[in-house]
Design a protein around this motif. Sequence first.
Motif, PDB file in Angstrom:
ATOM      1  N   MET A   1     -33.606 -57.804 -31.508  1.00 55.42           N
ATOM      2  CA  MET A   1     -32.448 -57.238 -32.173  1.00 55.42           C
ATOM      3  C   MET A   1     -32.899 -56.555 -33.465  1.00 55.42           C
ATOM      4  SD  MET A   1     -29.612 -57.486 -30.640  1.00 55.42           S
ATOM      5  CE  MET A   1     -29.571 -57.861 -28.888  1.00 55.42           C
ATOM      6  N   PRO A   2     -32.221 -55.466 -33.819  1.00 55.87           N
ATOM      7  CA  PRO A   2     -32.567 -54.791 -35.079  1.00 55.87           C
ATOM      8  C   PRO A   2     -32.122 -55.648 -36.264  1.00 55.87           C
ATOM      9  CG  PRO A   2     -30.575 -53.842 -34.160  1.00 55.87           C
ATOM     10  CD  PRO A   2     -31.074 -54.831 -33.139  1.00 55.87           C
ATOM     11  N   GLY A   3     -32.749 -55.445 -37.415  1.00 49.36           N
ATOM     12  CA  GLY A   3     -32.335 -56.163 -38.618  1.00 49.36           C
ATOM     13  C   GLY A   3     -31.135 -55.506 -39.285  1.00 49.36           C
ATOM     14  N   PHE A   4     -30.983 -54.216 -39.047  1.00 48.39           N
ATOM     15  CA  PHE A   4     -29.900 -53.462 -39.697  1.00 48.39           C
ATOM     16  C   PHE A   4     -29.295 -52.487 -38.696  1.00 48.39           C
ATOM     17  CE2 PHE A   4     -27.952 -50.180 -42.313  1.00 48.39           C
ATOM     18  CZ  PHE A   4     -27.394 -50.902 -43.367  1.00 48.39           C
ATOM     19  N   VAL A   5     -27.980 -52.411 -38.696  1.00 44.59           N
ATOM     20  CA  VAL A   5     -27.278 -51.402 -37.904  1.00 44.59           C
ATOM     21  C   VAL A   5     -26.437 -50.563 -38.861  1.00 44.59           C
ATOM     22  CG1 VAL A   5     -25.317 -51.113 -36.342  1.00 44.59           C
ATOM     23  CG2 VAL A   5     -27.277 -52.461 -35.626  1.00 44.59           C
ATOM     24  N   SER A   6     -26.529 -49.266 -38.704  1.00 43.25           N
ATOM     25  CA  SER A   6     -25.825 -48.339 -39.582  1.00 43.25           C
ATOM     26  C   SER A   6     -24.478 -47.962 -38.965  1.00 43.25           C
ATOM     27  CB  SER A   6     -26.682 -47.086 -39.790  1.00 43.25           C
ATOM     28  OG  SER A   6     -25.964 -46.128 -40.534  1.00 43.25           O
ATOM     29  N   ILE A   7     -23.416 -48.306 -39.670  1.00 50.47           N
ATOM     30  CA  ILE A   7     -22.058 -47.977 -39.210  1.00 50.47           C
ATOM     31  C   ILE A   7     -21.566 -46.762 -39.981  1.00 50.47           C
ATOM     32  CG2 ILE A   7     -19.656 -48.765 -39.130  1.00 50.47           C
ATOM     33  CD1 ILE A   7     -21.297 -50.397 -37.275  1.00 50.47           C
ATOM     34  N   ARG A   8     -21.036 -45.780 -39.250  1.00 49.59           N
ATOM     35  CA  ARG A   8     -20.324 -44.689 -39.915  1.00 49.59           C
ATOM     36  C   ARG A   8     -18.828 -44.940 -39.748  1.00 49.59           C
ATOM     37  NH1 ARG A   8     -21.617 -38.653 -38.335  1.00 49.59           N
ATOM     38  NH2 ARG A   8     -20.803 -39.344 -36.318  1.00 49.59           N
ATOM     39  N   GLU A   9     -18.145 -45.089 -40.849  1.00 51.43           N
ATOM     40  CA  GLU A   9     -16.696 -45.331 -40.829  1.00 51.43           C
ATOM     41  C   GLU A   9     -15.981 -43.999 -40.594  1.00 51.43           C
ATOM     42  OE1 GLU A   9     -14.485 -47.953 -41.062  1.00 51.43           O
ATOM     43  OE2 GLU A   9     -13.106 -46.267 -40.730  1.00 51.43           O
ATOM     44  N   VAL A  10     -15.235 -43.918 -39.486  1.00 50.46           N
ATOM     45  CA  VAL A  10     -14.577 -42.656 -39.144  1.00 50.46           C
ATOM     46  C   VAL A  10     -13.050 -42.714 -39.266  1.00 50.46           C
ATOM     47  CG1 VAL A  10     -16.475 -41.989 -37.610  1.00 50.46           C
ATOM     48  CG2 VAL A  10     -14.452 -43.130 -36.651  1.00 50.46           C
ATOM     49  N   GLY A  11     -12.542 -43.832 -39.801  1.00 53.72           N
ATOM     50  CA  GLY A  11     -11.085 -43.973 -39.931  1.00 53.72           C
ATOM     51  C   GLY A  11     -10.401 -42.831 -40.680  1.00 53.72           C
ATOM     52  N   PRO A  12     -10.945 -42.414 -41.833  1.00 54.44           N
ATOM     53  CA  PRO A  12     -10.267 -41.355 -42.607  1.00 54.44           C
ATOM     54  C   PRO A  12     -10.144 -40.029 -41.854  1.00 54.44           C
ATOM     55  CG  PRO A  12     -11.839 -42.526 -43.983  1.00 54.44           C
ATOM     56  CD  PRO A  12     -12.073 -42.996 -42.565  1.00 54.44           C
ATOM     57  N   ARG A  13     -11.087 -39.761 -40.932  1.00 53.15           N
ATOM     58  CA  ARG A  13     -11.006 -38.510 -40.185  1.00 53.15           C
ATOM     59  C   ARG A  13     -10.543 -38.768 -38.745  1.00 53.15           C
ATOM     60  NH1 ARG A  13     -11.789 -35.825 -35.590  1.00 53.15           N
ATOM     61  NH2 ARG A  13     -13.773 -36.922 -35.331  1.00 53.15           N
ATOM     62  N   ASP A  14     -11.399 -39.328 -37.928  1.00 50.13           N
ATOM     63  CA  ASP A  14     -11.055 -39.496 -36.518  1.00 50.13           C
ATOM     64  C   ASP A  14      -9.857 -40.418 -36.350  1.00 50.13           C
ATOM     65  OD1 ASP A  14     -11.279 -39.191 -33.787  1.00 50.13           O
ATOM     66  OD2 ASP A  14     -12.746 -40.785 -33.560  1.00 50.13           O
ATOM     67  N   GLY A  15      -9.755 -41.401 -37.256  1.00 48.84           N
ATOM     68  CA  GLY A  15      -8.611 -42.300 -37.204  1.00 48.84           C
ATOM     69  C   GLY A  15      -7.327 -41.592 -37.573  1.00 48.84           C
ATOM     70  N   LEU A  16      -7.249 -41.131 -38.806  1.00 47.71           N
ATOM     71  CA  LEU A  16      -5.987 -40.548 -39.313  1.00 47.71           C
ATOM     72  C   LEU A  16      -5.599 -39.278 -38.586  1.00 47.71           C
ATOM     73  CD1 LEU A  16      -6.207 -41.161 -43.161  1.00 47.71           C
ATOM     74  CD2 LEU A  16      -4.973 -42.471 -41.416  1.00 47.71           C
ATOM     75  N   GLN A  17      -6.576 -38.558 -38.069  1.00 41.82           N
ATOM     76  CA  GLN A  17      -6.295 -37.331 -37.328  1.00 41.82           C
ATOM     77  C   GLN A  17      -5.475 -37.626 -36.071  1.00 41.82           C
ATOM     78  OE1 GLN A  17      -9.547 -34.598 -37.118  1.00 41.82           O
ATOM     79  NE2 GLN A  17      -9.058 -33.951 -35.059  1.00 41.82           N
ATOM     80  N   ASN A  18      -5.547 -38.853 -35.615  1.00 43.90           N
ATOM     81  CA  ASN A  18      -4.856 -39.228 -34.395  1.00 43.90           C
ATOM     82  C   ASN A  18      -3.753 -40.253 -34.625  1.00 43.90           C
ATOM     83  OD1 ASN A  18      -6.482 -37.644 -32.396  1.00 43.90           O
ATOM     84  ND2 ASN A  18      -8.102 -38.790 -33.416  1.00 43.90           N
ATOM     85  N   GLU A  19      -3.227 -40.269 -35.844  1.00 49.42           N
ATOM     86  CA  GLU A  19      -2.049 -41.070 -36.176  1.00 49.42           C
ATOM     87  C   GLU A  19      -0.973 -40.102 -36.678  1.00 49.42           C
ATOM     88  OE1 GLU A  19      -1.882 -44.407 -35.899  1.00 49.42           O
ATOM     89  OE2 GLU A  19      -3.997 -44.827 -35.483  1.00 49.42           O
ATOM     90  N   GLU A  20       0.237 -40.601 -36.842  1.00 49.51           N
ATOM     91  CA  GLU A  20       1.271 -39.789 -37.487  1.00 49.51           C
ATOM     92  C   GLU A  20       0.788 -39.419 -38.889  1.00 49.51           C
ATOM     93  OE1 GLU A  20       4.345 -38.706 -36.285  1.00 49.51           O
ATOM     94  OE2 GLU A  20       3.392 -39.301 -34.407  1.00 49.51           O
ATOM     95  N   PRO A  21       1.078 -38.200 -39.358  1.00 52.82           N
ATOM     96  CA  PRO A  21       0.596 -37.789 -40.685  1.00 52.82           C
ATOM     97  C   PRO A  21       1.048 -38.737 -41.786  1.00 52.82           C
ATOM     98  CG  PRO A  21       1.481 -35.908 -39.484  1.00 52.82           C
ATOM     99  CD  PRO A  21       1.810 -37.128 -38.676  1.00 52.82           C
ATOM    100  N   ILE A  22       0.154 -38.984 -42.749  1.00 52.83           N
ATOM    101  CA  ILE A  22       0.511 -39.791 -43.917  1.00 52.83           C
ATOM    102  C   ILE A  22       0.245 -38.937 -45.164  1.00 52.83           C
ATOM    103  CG2 ILE A  22      -0.025 -41.940 -42.700  1.00 52.83           C
ATOM    104  CD1 ILE A  22      -2.588 -42.169 -44.395  1.00 52.83           C
ATOM    105  N   PRO A  23       0.834 -39.321 -46.308  1.00 56.87           N
ATOM    106  CA  PRO A  23       0.687 -38.479 -47.509  1.00 56.87           C
ATOM    107  C   PRO A  23      -0.767 -38.399 -48.008  1.00 56.87           C
ATOM    108  CG  PRO A  23       2.477 -40.079 -47.767  1.00 56.87           C
ATOM    109  CD  PRO A  23       1.733 -40.459 -46.520  1.00 56.87           C
ATOM    110  N   THR A  24      -1.050 -37.342 -48.740  1.00 52.26           N
ATOM    111  CA  THR A  24      -2.372 -37.133 -49.325  1.00 52.26           C
ATOM    112  C   THR A  24      -2.808 -38.351 -50.129  1.00 52.26           C
ATOM    113  OG1 THR A  24      -1.863 -34.781 -49.492  1.00 52.26           O
ATOM    114  CG2 THR A  24      -3.721 -35.584 -50.798  1.00 52.26           C
ATOM    115  N   GLU A  25      -1.883 -38.823 -50.973  1.00 51.45           N
ATOM    116  CA  GLU A  25      -2.164 -39.985 -51.812  1.00 51.45           C
ATOM    117  C   GLU A  25      -2.639 -41.185 -50.974  1.00 51.45           C
ATOM    118  OE1 GLU A  25      -2.162 -40.267 -55.021  1.00 51.45           O
ATOM    119  OE2 GLU A  25      -2.596 -42.425 -54.974  1.00 51.45           O
TER     120      GLU A  25
END
Lengths: 306, 306
Positions: B4-28
């Motif tokens: 097993m690797p000692g480290f796995v690199s996660i890229r958090e995509v919630g702000p883009r891929d996540g929110l892009q596919n939810e109902e729009p929310i305010p800029t703030e």
Amino acid sequence: MGNMPGFVSIREVGPRDGLQNEEPIPTEAKVRLLDALSRTGVRRIEAVSFVHPKAIPQMADADEVWRRAERADGVRYSALVPNIRGAQRALAAGFTEVEVVVSASDTHNRRNINRSTDESLDDVAELVGLLHDAGAQAEVIVATSFGCPYEGDVDPVRVAGIVDRVARDGADRVAFGDTTGMATPRRVREVVTAVRDRNAGIPVLLHFHNTRGTALANLLTAIELGVTEFDASVGGLGGCPYAPGASGNLATEEAVHMLHDMGIDTGVDLAALIEAAELAEELTGRRLPSGVLRAGPRTRLTPLAS
Amino acid sequence: MGNMPGFVSIREVGPRDGLQNEEPIPTEAKVRLLDALSRTGVRRIEAVSFVHPKAIPQMADADEVWRRAERADGVRYSALVPNIRGAQRALAAGFTEVEVVVSASDTHNRRNINRSTDESLDDVAELVGLLHDAGAQAEVIVATSFGCPYEGDVDPVRVAGIVDRVARDGADRVAFGDTTGMATPRRVREVVTAVRDRNAGIPVLLHFHNTRGTALANLLTAIELGVTEFDASVGGLGGCPYAPGASGNLATEEAVHMLHDMGIDTGVDLAALIEAAELAEELTGRRLPSGVLRAGPRTRLTPLAS
């Protein structure tokens, strides 16, 4: 991935473990679900439990459900019992495979039935003897095998010691319950390895919840270790009423879907199973957590004309 | 389980891929989520996409979100762009890591942008050149790498061929998108092996959806094969608007929870991440699918006094 088995045996637990942890549904509905599952090709079904109706009203009609069910040839049916009274009812109803439960965690066992694990193991030994005397097989389910919501980690060596004990007491099989969804690939590896190291020579079945998303990763880990028997619940029905924070069981169709994709047979007709999951959703009136129920198998394509 | 690797690199995509596919929310709200994620210890965040606001209104305020975000030291931020206009906006906003998408499935690619995969690969080559000329890095995301909702299975050799092509065209990294949740341990093994066999010498990242429950099993399979970079979305935010039946992304906290349990570091503070997932749920106003968000980590015990 190592050597994969050609066949994995799924025990469908939706009619018992599933429905026991949902709002009560009518007897007729339970019979319909059981019958639908009997026609999916699954080889084993946990049909009912014989428990006190005040403790678990969902199973108050177990005798009637079982009497009215159309039992299929080639399907092994089992019942869960908490005590001698339940075992007597299961035997009277004609069951020849019966499950009894003990918790690996002392604290969890005491919270549920106010007895230590060791005291319950004495009871289990008595139950195994009673079942064998009546010609039935006895499986011991070891709850909280992968962690306890009160104690935290449960030492795999303790779990293996319980397996030794129940094997000595004559149990025919042992199952490891992931009661509150604390199993992970690491914990599965540790428990299965610890049990193997003791070489108790007793068949092993694993029962996962998907509380933290790990159910199929756990299943994958276990089959890599050579385990070939698993519980799963149609649609992901059920949870555990005594375990705070627990969510549904591993969905049978998610397990079957992944296994078939890997070229591992289960005997189950996935389309018929998804129909049974749709029925389970209709009968319980709640949206069940199974992804394969929702999205269909990966082979279900989207028409281009749409 | 192999090494097993000692480290796995996660890229958090919630702000883009996540929110892009939810109902729009305010800029703030977007800024609040992005800032919360920047404080979790995650090393990479896909922050926004620069797309036409009529196509994806959820990202219409990408410039403002990015301008107002409190960028954390030690976090690499990236933006997704569909074309040259988007790339110019990303560069003007100061991004130095940019992602472009092509679908491995011709049918899927045509349905999305009315061009064949080969035609899109020509566009991608042009985009990579433009980004490099401006001093930015270019990642190519290969959508439908594990299956297409219209065509079904996608030949792993075709996927590997696309990797060859984009590597030749100078892409800095390649990501494989499980666009509609068709990835399984078997498909992950086939794609990763096919790509490895071609030895294109380009870093690989995998992006899973949990549509059919397999996301963590896929992750486990991939790390066994030596892959150490993955996308995940806080709370399981998002899906894919163009892909019928797709459900949410792999939840970041489910990935981190399993990896940490295996002794694999991610740099992420799981408690801070769960707080960010709670915030995501509050901001979107919908119950997110993450089990670890719901139940907490397996180490979160239930008080006995309750």
